[in-house]
Design a protein around this motif. Structure first.
Motif, PDB file in Angstrom:
ATOM      1  N   ALA A 225       0.819  -1.215   0.000  1.00 17.93           N
ATOM      2  CA  ALA A 225       0.000   0.000   0.000  1.00 17.93           C
ATOM      3  C   ALA A 225       0.849   1.260   0.000  1.00 17.93           C
ATOM      4  O   ALA A 225       0.593   2.200  -0.766  1.00 17.93           O
ATOM      5  N   LEU A 226       1.880   1.298   0.835  1.00 18.27           N
ATOM      6  CA  LEU A 226       2.680   2.515   0.984  1.00 18.27           C
ATOM      7  C   LEU A 226       3.615   2.765  -0.191  1.00 18.27           C
ATOM      8  O   LEU A 226       4.094   3.877  -0.387  1.00 18.27           O
ATOM      9  N   MET A 227       3.883   1.725  -0.984  1.00 16.81           N
ATOM     10  CA  MET A 227       4.817   1.853  -2.097  1.00 16.81           C
ATOM     11  C   MET A 227       4.125   2.090  -3.437  1.00 16.81           C
ATOM     12  O   MET A 227       4.795   2.160  -4.474  1.00 16.81           O
ATOM     13  N   VAL A 228       2.817   2.225  -3.450  1.00 18.04           N
ATOM     14  CA  VAL A 228       2.099   2.450  -4.709  1.00 18.04           C
ATOM     15  C   VAL A 228       2.655   3.683  -5.418  1.00 18.04           C
ATOM     16  O   VAL A 228       2.673   4.780  -4.866  1.00 18.04           O
ATOM     17  N   GLY A 229       3.147   3.502  -6.645  1.00 17.06           N
ATOM     18  CA  GLY A 229       3.585   4.620  -7.474  1.00 17.06           C
ATOM     19  C   GLY A 229       4.908   5.230  -7.090  1.00 17.06           C
ATOM     20  O   GLY A 229       5.282   6.279  -7.627  1.00 17.06           O
ATOM     21  N   VAL A 230       5.675   4.595  -6.189  1.00 16.25           N
ATOM     22  CA  VAL A 230       6.891   5.238  -5.698  1.00 16.25           C
ATOM     23  C   VAL A 230       7.917   5.463  -6.806  1.00 16.25           C
ATOM     24  O   VAL A 230       8.628   6.479  -6.810  1.00 16.25           O
ATOM     25  N   GLU A 231       7.999   4.556  -7.765  1.00 12.31           N
ATOM     26  CA  GLU A 231       8.980   4.729  -8.838  1.00 12.31           C
ATOM     27  C   GLU A 231       8.537   5.778  -9.851  1.00 12.31           C
ATOM     28  O   GLU A 231       9.329   6.216 -10.687  1.00 12.31           O
ATOM     29  N   GLU A 232       7.270   6.175  -9.780  1.00  5.35           N
ATOM     30  CA  GLU A 232       6.760   7.233 -10.657  1.00  5.35           C
ATOM     31  C   GLU A 232       6.662   8.567  -9.925  1.00  5.35           C
ATOM     32  O   GLU A 232       6.070   9.523 -10.432  1.00  5.35           O
ATOM     33  N   GLY A 233       7.213   8.625  -8.705  1.00  4.76           N
ATOM     34  CA  GLY A 233       7.217   9.883  -7.970  1.00  4.76           C
ATOM     35  C   GLY A 233       6.130  10.015  -6.937  1.00  4.76           C
ATOM     36  O   GLY A 233       5.964  11.088  -6.346  1.00  4.76           O
ATOM     37  N   ALA A 234       5.375   8.940  -6.680  1.00  6.57           N
ATOM     38  CA  ALA A 234       4.334   8.977  -5.660  1.00  6.57           C
ATOM     39  C   ALA A 234       4.810   8.171  -4.445  1.00  6.57           C
ATOM     40  O   ALA A 234       5.997   8.092  -4.174  1.00  6.57           O
TER      41      ALA A 234
END
Length: 236
Positions: free
Chosen positions: A178-187
């Protein structure tokens, strides 16, 4: 900025759009361009906003009913302007227990007693680099930069400074997902928190690494003394 008015999207479980997680976990999406700074690192406004987003992320992911997990960050010896008689401790939390997600800027003992991630660090040690946006590679580099900062401070002081830590962190798979959703795209939670953070004036003139970690090796003697004092280093 009101967190409740931010751009949240609860997408279908099978969605392949940005930040989607396959395998039955609901998607939390946010328009990162909609975020604006709300306060300095460790300020009440910033802590409340971070906690609110943490709650939203876990609510969107629909945590397992039997999962109990807590997250807290406490920033010790912050700049005095950031705390008050009404709010003497800088930090925030969010947690899930018995299917209920909660959070805020007043950390309850119940959260601290719940297995999870509970960080307690000197405010000045974390402040500046927390504004940097990054993915997993950047997280690793930040960790390396911080370790080097501690090494250089230890060499300068003649003893290893006690700056804080995280005891026995627990990261269940649903929480990580849940907390890592989109992290590589800047989220992701970190980048949301970074986008909400205003710069603190103490760091405006200090040399830093590319990720904003104070670069002790590049500081003048006066700057080194200033940063050590800012961290409120106790003796050996």
């Amino acid at each position: 900025m009101k967190v409740d008015g931010a751009a949240f999207e609860f997408c279908p479980r099978s969605s392949d759009s940005r930040g989607a997680i396959k395998g039955g976990i609901a998607l939390f999406e946010i328009d990162m361009d909609s975020l604006e700074p709300v306060g300095e690192f460790g300020s009440r406004a910033w802590c409340e906003a971070c906690a609110a987003y943490g709650v939203k992320i876990l609510q969107a992911a629909e945590m397992p009913a039997d999962l109990s997990w807590g997250f807290s960050e406490i920033y010790t010896r912050p700049a005095q302007r950031l705390v008050s008689e009404d709010w003497p401790q800088s930090g925030y939390y969010f947690m899930v227990k018995d299917g209920v997600v909660s959070g805020g800027a007043d950390i309850p003992d119940e959260c601290l007693a719940t297995p999870g991630f509970h960080a307690k660090f000197r405010w000045a040690f974390l402040c500046n680099q927390s504004r940097s946006l990054y993915g997993t590679a950047g997280q690793k580099q930040r960790g390396a930069d911080e370790a080097e900062l501690v090494r250089q401070m230890t060499e300068y002081l003649g003893f290893e400074p006690v700056l804080g830590g995280v005891p026995d962190a627990v990261w269940p798979k649903p929480i990580v997902a849940a907390l890592m959703v989109g992290v590589e795209e800047g989220a992701g939670l970190h980048n949301i928190a970074a986008s909400l953070q205003e710069q603190s004036p103490e760091f405006a003139d200090l040399p830093t690494t590319e990720l904003g970690v104070p670069d002790f090796s590049q500081m003048s003697e006066a700057q080194k003394a200033f940063f050590v004092d800012l961290c409120h280093i106790d003796g050996p």
